[in-house]
Design a protein around this motif. Structure first.
Motif, mmCIF file in Angstrom:
data_model
loop_
_atom_site.group_PDB
_atom_site.id
_atom_site.type_symbol
_atom_site.label_atom_id
_atom_site.label_comp_id
_atom_site.label_asym_id
_atom_site.label_seq_id
_atom_site.Cartn_x
_atom_site.Cartn_y
_atom_site.Cartn_z
ATOM 1 N N ILE A 154 13.619 -0.442 -0.772
ATOM 2 C CA ILE A 154 13.077 0.420 -0.045
ATOM 3 C C ILE A 154 11.460 0.036 0.077
ATOM 4 C CG2 ILE A 154 12.490 2.928 0.763
ATOM 5 C CD1 ILE A 154 15.221 3.663 -0.480
ATOM 6 N N SER A 155 10.905 0.187 -1.095
ATOM 7 C CA SER A 155 9.454 -0.031 -1.244
ATOM 8 C C SER A 155 9.134 -1.324 -0.291
ATOM 9 C CB SER A 155 8.884 -0.165 -2.512
ATOM 10 O OG SER A 155 7.479 -0.307 -2.724
ATOM 11 N N ARG A 156 9.675 -2.289 -0.399
ATOM 12 C CA ARG A 156 9.361 -3.503 -0.072
ATOM 13 C C ARG A 156 9.713 -3.604 1.554
ATOM 14 N NH1 ARG A 156 12.531 -8.104 1.002
ATOM 15 N NH2 ARG A 156 14.203 -7.332 -0.388
ATOM 16 N N GLN A 157 10.660 -2.751 1.999
ATOM 17 C CA GLN A 157 11.148 -2.671 3.372
ATOM 18 C C GLN A 157 9.919 -1.811 4.089
ATOM 19 O OE1 GLN A 157 15.077 -1.169 3.034
ATOM 20 N NE2 GLN A 157 16.025 -3.060 3.380
ATOM 21 N N TYR A 158 9.521 -0.917 3.462
ATOM 22 C CA TYR A 158 8.528 0.060 3.954
ATOM 23 C C TYR A 158 7.325 -0.488 4.100
ATOM 24 C CZ TYR A 158 6.260 4.323 5.225
ATOM 25 O OH TYR A 158 5.422 5.425 5.668
ATOM 26 N N LYS A 159 7.049 -1.255 3.095
ATOM 27 C CA LYS A 159 5.448 -1.909 2.876
ATOM 28 C C LYS A 159 5.412 -2.899 4.052
ATOM 29 C CE LYS A 159 4.992 -4.797 -0.150
ATOM 30 N NZ LYS A 159 4.625 -5.396 -1.438
ATOM 31 N N ASN A 160 6.447 -3.348 4.700
ATOM 32 C CA ASN A 160 6.457 -4.301 5.805
ATOM 33 C C ASN A 160 6.375 -3.901 7.143
ATOM 34 O OD1 ASN A 160 6.395 -6.577 4.018
ATOM 35 N ND2 ASN A 160 8.403 -6.839 3.930
ATOM 36 N N LEU A 161 6.393 -2.622 7.107
ATOM 37 C CA LEU A 161 6.589 -1.893 8.434
ATOM 38 C C LEU A 161 4.931 -1.725 9.112
ATOM 39 C CD1 LEU A 161 9.135 1.020 8.148
ATOM 40 C CD2 LEU A 161 9.495 -1.430 9.116
ATOM 41 N N THR A 162 4.943 -1.806 10.407
ATOM 42 C CA THR A 162 3.739 -1.623 11.083
ATOM 43 C C THR A 162 3.450 0.239 11.168
ATOM 44 O OG1 THR A 162 4.391 -1.293 13.278
ATOM 45 C CG2 THR A 162 3.988 -3.622 12.618
ATOM 46 N N ASP A 163 2.386 0.446 11.480
ATOM 47 C CA ASP A 163 2.060 2.039 11.353
ATOM 48 C C ASP A 163 2.915 2.649 12.527
ATOM 49 O OD1 ASP A 163 -0.052 1.706 9.485
ATOM 50 O OD2 ASP A 163 -1.623 1.583 10.793
ATOM 51 N N GLU A 164 3.196 1.972 13.605
ATOM 52 C CA GLU A 164 3.993 2.407 14.706
ATOM 53 C C GLU A 164 5.519 2.525 14.363
ATOM 54 O OE1 GLU A 164 1.794 0.064 14.922
ATOM 55 O OE2 GLU A 164 0.422 0.996 16.302
ATOM 56 N N GLU A 186 5.749 5.385 11.874
ATOM 57 C CA GLU A 186 5.940 6.560 12.298
ATOM 58 C C GLU A 186 7.532 6.885 13.185
ATOM 59 O OE1 GLU A 186 5.389 10.441 13.999
ATOM 60 O OE2 GLU A 186 4.148 9.507 12.541
ATOM 61 N N ALA A 187 7.838 5.793 13.659
ATOM 62 C CA ALA A 187 9.049 5.702 14.331
ATOM 63 C C ALA A 187 10.088 6.209 13.429
ATOM 64 C CB ALA A 187 9.582 4.426 14.881
ATOM 65 N N LEU A 188 10.116 5.601 12.142
ATOM 66 C CA LEU A 188 11.003 5.935 11.115
ATOM 67 C C LEU A 188 10.845 7.382 10.546
ATOM 68 C CD1 LEU A 188 12.967 4.865 8.875
ATOM 69 C CD2 LEU A 188 11.401 4.057 7.391
ATOM 70 N N ARG A 189 9.584 7.990 10.531
ATOM 71 C CA ARG A 189 9.649 9.293 10.037
ATOM 72 C C ARG A 189 10.358 10.111 11.022
ATOM 73 N NH1 ARG A 189 7.407 13.519 11.620
ATOM 74 N NH2 ARG A 189 6.348 12.742 13.385
ATOM 75 N N GLN A 190 10.005 9.911 12.406
ATOM 76 C CA GLN A 190 10.788 10.807 13.304
ATOM 77 C C GLN A 190 12.258 10.596 13.527
ATOM 78 O OE1 GLN A 190 9.025 12.853 15.317
ATOM 79 N NE2 GLN A 190 10.749 13.677 15.792
ATOM 80 N N ALA A 191 12.565 9.348 13.179
ATOM 81 C CA ALA A 191 14.253 9.174 13.136
ATOM 82 C C ALA A 191 14.790 9.876 12.059
ATOM 83 C CB ALA A 191 14.298 7.657 13.213
ATOM 84 N N CYS A 192 14.153 10.047 10.821
ATOM 85 C CA CYS A 192 14.905 10.422 9.628
ATOM 86 C C CYS A 192 14.913 12.080 9.805
ATOM 87 C CB CYS A 192 13.932 10.197 8.400
ATOM 88 S SG CYS A 192 14.160 8.531 7.927
ATOM 89 N N LYS A 227 4.840 5.453 -3.440
ATOM 90 C CA LYS A 227 4.267 5.018 -2.270
ATOM 91 C C LYS A 227 5.307 5.257 -1.037
ATOM 92 C CE LYS A 227 0.923 1.724 -4.090
ATOM 93 N NZ LYS A 227 0.869 0.327 -4.519
ATOM 94 N N ILE A 228 6.585 5.550 -1.627
ATOM 95 C CA ILE A 228 7.758 5.677 -0.510
ATOM 96 C C ILE A 228 7.339 7.173 0.038
ATOM 97 C CG2 ILE A 228 10.136 6.051 -0.151
ATOM 98 C CD1 ILE A 228 10.604 3.658 -2.436
ATOM 99 N N PRO A 229 7.425 7.407 1.242
ATOM 100 C CA PRO A 229 7.040 8.947 1.728
ATOM 101 C C PRO A 229 8.482 9.544 1.546
ATOM 102 C CG PRO A 229 7.560 6.999 3.641
ATOM 103 C CD PRO A 229 7.564 6.297 2.369
#
Length: 339
Positions: A245-255, A258-264, A222-224
């Protein structure tokens, strides 16, 4: 229509005209107009669970080849021997140098509890004799534990004759093989669950894989991938990191996702991350920038020495002595985040 039953011994060897103990008539003839189908078998319950598992593993795990230093190429086929037939269908190979009298429940105490709970998950290595018996040259303790715990046994076997030196080399090669990552296992589990239409609990019960192990694998999937790309080890990072990471990512909103994807993506374009530890630090910073929260409470405390001691005082309070390396502030923060 009457249900057709197939013995486990027949499952162990699919060569027409051979049974599990040698050449002869098949134990139960299979009608060509009734080919085996896994889903139909599960639905019709034509085989006991252990024999279903034997057929499932024989179908899914297939064949491997090992290249030896003398340029010989040896074929191995993986099967599952049901619990009730491990003792009768397997023996210890003469090339196995371990003293069989020294293999006891006490000497196997490091692996026996796991096998009692989850079964044998690492295949034993064997040669298959003309008598239909599987001679174990790597995995004598696993065989003992399977018999002791009344569990089935995974076996990768060859029908070729091996010298003691070749058996030792093959054992060395197999034991050097790096195990699958949590991510790789999770992809396999998810694919099988989808194909079989099973829930996680049903799949765990069917395969004998522990529900916890399956849960870890599914969490890794489930981690992208853009997060894994930050780490030099990619999907081979360890379980504690994956679960965090799984727990942290699960708690993020959709926005925020997307912001994390762009930052990475932006960071990877211009920077090379030297280590997994550096990647973990970067990810924490990116998450803090995006969420506005410091996740320092998620960090594991490093305890260098000592232990916790707790005393109850007469006023109903507890007196806690902390180990070296863990101060009161960190301890209180840990307690706040207990779930």
């Amino acid at each position: 229509m009457a249900k057709q039953r197939v013995s486990a011994a027949d499952l162990l060897d699919q060569h027409p005209g051979d049974n599990a103990l040698g050449v002869g008539e098949p134990l139960v003839p299979l009608k060509e107009d009734q080919p085996f189908d896994l889903m139909n078998d599960l639905a019709m319950e034509t085989l006991p669970p252990e024999e279903q598992k034997a057929r499932f593993i024989r179908k899914e795990m297939g064949v491997r080849y090992v290249q030896l230093s003398n340029d010989r190429r040896v074929k191995f086929t993986t099967i599952y021997i049901p619990a009730g037939q491990v003792e009768s269908l397997t023996r210890v190979h003469p090339a196995n140098t371990r003293n069989p009298n020294a293999v006891t429940a006490e000497s196997c105490s490091d692996i026996l509890p796991s096998i009692q709970n989850d079964g044998v998950v690492v295949d034993a290595l064997a040669t298959k004799g003309a008598d239909g018996i599987y001679y174990i040259f790597d995995g004598q303790r696993r065989r003992f534990c399977a018999i002791y715990a009344k569990k089935g046994l995974l076996v990768s076997f060859t029908t070729e004759i091996l010298t003691p030196a070749e058996a030792k080399e093959i054992s060395h090669i197999f034991n050097l093989t790096k195990p699958n990552s949590l991510y790789d296992n999770g992809r396999y589990y998810q694919g099988q669950m989808d194909e079989l239409g099973m829930t996680q609990a049903e799949y765990a019960d069917f395969t004998g894989i522990s529900a916890v192990q399956i849960n870890y694998g599914l969490a890794a999937v489930k981690i992208p991938m853009f997060i894994y790309e930050l780490f030099p080890s990619k999907t081979d990072i360890g379980r504690p990191t994956i679960l965090l990471i799984s727990r942290q990512y699960k708690n993020l909103t959709d926005e925020q996702k997307e912001a994390l994807r762009q930052a990475c993506s932006n960071h990877l374009q211009d920077n090379e991350i030297p280590s997994d530890a550096a990647a973990s630090t970067l990810l924490r910073k990116l998450l803090a920038d995006i969420t506005g929260k410091d996740d320092s409470h998620d960090h594991q405390a490093t305890v260098t020495a000592g232990r916790f001691t707790v005393k109850t005082q007469g006023n109903g309070k507890l007196e806690v002595t902390l180990p070296k390396g863990l101060d009161a502030a960190k301890f209180i923060e840990m307690l706040k985040n207990l779930k």
